[in-house]
Design a protein around this motif. Structure first.
Motif, short mmCIF file in Angstrom:
data_model
loop_
_atom_site.label_atom_id
_atom_site.label_comp_id
_atom_site.label_asym_id
_atom_site.label_seq_id
_atom_site.Cartn_x
_atom_site.Cartn_y
_atom_site.Cartn_z
N ARG A 40 34.66 73.23 96.40
CA ARG A 40 34.24 71.84 96.25
C ARG A 40 34.75 70.93 97.37
NH1 ARG A 40 32.10 69.53 91.86
NH2 ARG A 40 32.64 71.38 90.62
N ASN A 41 35.98 71.15 97.81
CA ASN A 41 36.61 70.19 98.73
C ASN A 41 36.81 70.72 100.15
OD1 ASN A 41 36.90 68.34 96.57
ND2 ASN A 41 38.80 69.34 95.91
N LEU A 42 36.22 71.85 100.48
CA LEU A 42 36.40 72.41 101.81
C LEU A 42 35.13 72.28 102.64
CD1 LEU A 42 38.45 75.67 101.08
CD2 LEU A 42 39.29 73.42 101.76
N ALA A 43 35.28 71.91 103.89
CA ALA A 43 34.13 71.79 104.78
C ALA A 43 33.58 73.18 105.11
CB ALA A 43 34.53 71.07 106.05
N LEU A 44 32.27 73.30 105.13
CA LEU A 44 31.63 74.58 105.44
C LEU A 44 31.59 74.80 106.95
CD1 LEU A 44 28.61 74.51 102.96
CD2 LEU A 44 30.70 75.86 102.75
N SER A 45 31.69 76.05 107.34
CA SER A 45 31.61 76.39 108.75
C SER A 45 30.18 76.25 109.26
CB SER A 45 32.07 77.84 108.97
OG SER A 45 31.14 78.75 108.37
N LYS A 46 30.04 76.28 110.58
CA LYS A 46 28.71 76.20 111.20
C LYS A 46 27.82 77.35 110.72
CE LYS A 46 28.17 77.49 115.47
NZ LYS A 46 28.18 77.54 116.96
N LEU A 47 28.41 78.54 110.62
CA LEU A 47 27.62 79.70 110.18
C LEU A 47 27.19 79.55 108.72
CD1 LEU A 47 29.40 82.78 111.81
CD2 LEU A 47 27.34 81.58 112.55
N ALA A 48 28.06 79.02 107.89
CA ALA A 48 27.71 78.83 106.48
C ALA A 48 26.56 77.82 106.35
CB ALA A 48 28.92 78.35 105.70
N LEU A 49 26.63 76.74 107.09
CA LEU A 49 25.56 75.74 107.03
C LEU A 49 24.24 76.31 107.53
CD1 LEU A 49 27.55 72.64 108.37
CD2 LEU A 49 26.75 73.01 106.02
N SER A 50 24.31 77.13 108.57
CA SER A 50 23.10 77.76 109.10
C SER A 50 22.55 78.77 108.11
CB SER A 50 23.40 78.43 110.44
OG SER A 50 23.78 77.47 111.41
N TYR A 51 23.43 79.47 107.42
CA TYR A 51 22.97 80.45 106.43
C TYR A 51 22.25 79.75 105.27
CZ TYR A 51 22.94 84.24 103.05
OH TYR A 51 22.54 85.20 102.12
N ILE A 52 22.77 78.61 104.87
CA ILE A 52 22.12 77.85 103.79
C ILE A 52 20.72 77.42 104.21
CG2 ILE A 52 22.22 75.70 102.47
CD1 ILE A 52 25.34 76.04 102.63
N GLU A 53 20.57 76.99 105.46
CA GLU A 53 19.24 76.64 105.96
C GLU A 53 18.32 77.86 105.98
OE1 GLU A 53 18.01 73.58 106.56
OE2 GLU A 53 19.94 73.01 105.65
N ALA A 54 18.88 79.02 106.34
CA ALA A 54 18.09 80.25 106.34
C ALA A 54 17.69 80.63 104.91
CB ALA A 54 18.89 81.38 107.00
N LEU A 55 18.57 80.39 103.96
CA LEU A 55 18.24 80.64 102.56
C LEU A 55 17.06 79.78 102.11
CD1 LEU A 55 21.68 80.81 100.68
CD2 LEU A 55 20.00 82.65 100.88
N LYS A 56 17.09 78.51 102.49
CA LYS A 56 16.01 77.61 102.10
C LYS A 56 14.68 78.07 102.69
CE LYS A 56 19.04 73.58 101.64
NZ LYS A 56 19.42 72.25 102.19
N GLU A 57 14.73 78.53 103.93
CA GLU A 57 13.51 79.03 104.56
C GLU A 57 13.03 80.31 103.90
OE1 GLU A 57 11.92 80.39 108.98
OE2 GLU A 57 13.80 79.30 108.77
N ALA A 58 13.98 81.21 103.58
CA ALA A 58 13.61 82.50 102.98
C ALA A 58 13.08 82.36 101.58
CB ALA A 58 14.83 83.43 102.99
N THR A 59 13.44 81.27 100.88
CA THR A 59 13.00 81.07 99.50
C THR A 59 11.89 80.04 99.40
OG1 THR A 59 14.76 79.44 99.13
CG2 THR A 59 15.25 81.72 98.56
N GLY A 60 11.26 79.72 100.52
CA GLY A 60 10.18 78.75 100.50
C GLY A 60 9.05 79.13 99.56
N GLN A 61 8.82 80.44 99.43
CA GLN A 61 7.74 80.90 98.55
C GLN A 61 8.08 80.71 97.09
OE1 GLN A 61 7.39 85.22 97.91
NE2 GLN A 61 9.00 85.48 99.44
N ALA A 62 9.33 80.45 96.77
CA ALA A 62 9.72 80.29 95.37
C ALA A 62 8.99 79.14 94.71
CB ALA A 62 11.23 80.08 95.28
N GLU A 63 8.74 78.08 95.47
CA GLU A 63 8.03 76.94 94.90
C GLU A 63 6.62 77.33 94.45
OE1 GLU A 63 9.41 74.11 94.19
OE2 GLU A 63 11.30 74.85 95.00
N ARG A 64 6.03 78.25 95.16
CA ARG A 64 4.67 78.67 94.80
C ARG A 64 4.68 79.59 93.58
NH1 ARG A 64 4.74 79.48 100.39
NH2 ARG A 64 4.72 81.74 100.15
N LEU A 65 5.84 80.22 93.34
CA LEU A 65 5.95 81.14 92.19
C LEU A 65 6.41 80.45 90.91
CD1 LEU A 65 7.60 84.13 94.06
CD2 LEU A 65 5.27 84.06 93.18
N SER A 66 6.91 79.23 91.05
CA SER A 66 7.48 78.53 89.88
C SER A 66 6.39 77.82 89.10
CB SER A 66 8.54 77.54 90.35
OG SER A 66 7.97 76.58 91.20
#
Length: 305
Positions: A279-305
């Motif tokens: 909760r209180n720790l800043a995320l690394s550059k790689l972690a932030l980039s991974y989260i963006e990659a997750l959002k891109e990889a799950t873009g199809q989820a909106e079409r399945l919901s």
């Protein structure tokens, strides 16, 4: 307190073992233990708890590790900028339930940031272990799901570990089956239609509670049930035995081919998939980039919901 001691703490937390960390650092285990003991005495805190089962970060140690990582990362940036030093290997770890999109995002991350040297970890593991990995900073990010059934238990564990859940997407349940399964051409299926097929689920080991199951509707009775420990085995059994599992419906043909498909499951449940972090720790550059990659990889989820 020295920069070297901070690097020792980070390596021990990364390995989860004093002995393994000593090997990686090319020093003796007693020397490493003494360095950590000196640091703990200087700071007046206990960074690592020692038990018969091994070593783990204390609550104070978890907070200290977050600051130590920031200091070491800044020092490495200074060395790279002013000493013409070789870039340090990049480190990132994620623990996740068995989701293909988590692997997809990891592939994208490595392709984007893979230098000559890096050390990353992708742990497909049990639900309770995901929470514990993130709590102890073994992994920076964890990926799991919440629903009406498990949310109270999971959120309680997250709160006690000072972890936060961030939603990625909400999906309607699907089954994964082989394209050759007789149900493959159905627009949707019911639980009753699945009774003749083997139900595949991921085992949860010591914490085999219904609340930690990776699959919703875990409390139902399944006439034919097989528990597995890894995604490759589960996918092979989906094909070889005409089995099925229940998940989000998000698949990747790039990594998993076209032999397995999602079919909507006719029920009123929903699955909220998200990522967890401290909760209180800043995320690394790689972690932030991974989260963006997750959002891109799950873009199809909106079409399945």
């Amino acid at each position: 307190m020295t920069l070297q001691q901070l690097k020792y703490v980070i390596e021990i937390a990364r390995r989860g073992s004093m002995n393994e960390a000593a090997k990686r650092l090319f020093i003796s285990q007693p020397s490493l233990s003494n360095a950590i003991k000196d640091l703990e005495e200087e700071l007046g805190i206990t960074i690592f708890e020692r038990t018969n089962k091994g070593i783990s970060l204390s609550m104070e140690g978890t907070e200290f590790l977050g600051y130590a990582r920031q200091v070491v990362e800044q020092a490495e940036l200074l060395e790279s900028r002013y000493l013409d030093a070789k870039p340090s290997p990049q480190h990132f770890s994620v623990s996740t339930q068995h989701y293909a999109f988590a692997v997809n995002a990891f592939v994208s991350l490595v392709r984007q940031f893979g230098q000559e040297q890096y050390e990353m970890a992708l742990r497909e593991t049990k639900t309770h272990d995901i929470i514990e990995d993130v709590r102890t900073m073994r992994s920076e990010i964890g990926i799991l799901y919440l629903n009406d059934f498990n949310a109270k238990v999971i959120q309680s564990l997250l709160k006690s570990g000072n972890l936060a859940f961030h939603p990625l997407f909400t999906a309607k349940p699907h089954i994964f089956i082989s394209v050759h399964n007789p149900l493959a051409k159905q627009r949707s299926v019911t639980i009753d239609q699945l009774q003749d097929y083997p139900y595949l689920s991921f085992e949860q080991g010591e914490y085999n509670s219904f609340h930690f199951a990776e699959e919703i509707l875990s409390t139902l009775t399944y006439p034919k049930r097989i528990r597995v420990s890894d995604r490759a085995t589960l996918f092979n059994l989906l094909i070889g035995l005409n089995g099925y599992t229940i998940s989000t419906g998000v698949l990747s043909s790039d990594l998993n081919g076209n032999d397995i498909i999602p079919v909507p499951l006719d029920c009123d449940e929903t699955i909220q998939v998200g990522w967890i972090c401290h909760r209180n720790l800043a995320l690394s550059k790689l972690a932030l980039s991974y989260i963006e990659a997750l959002k891109e990889a799950t873009g199809q989820a909106e079409r399945l919901s």
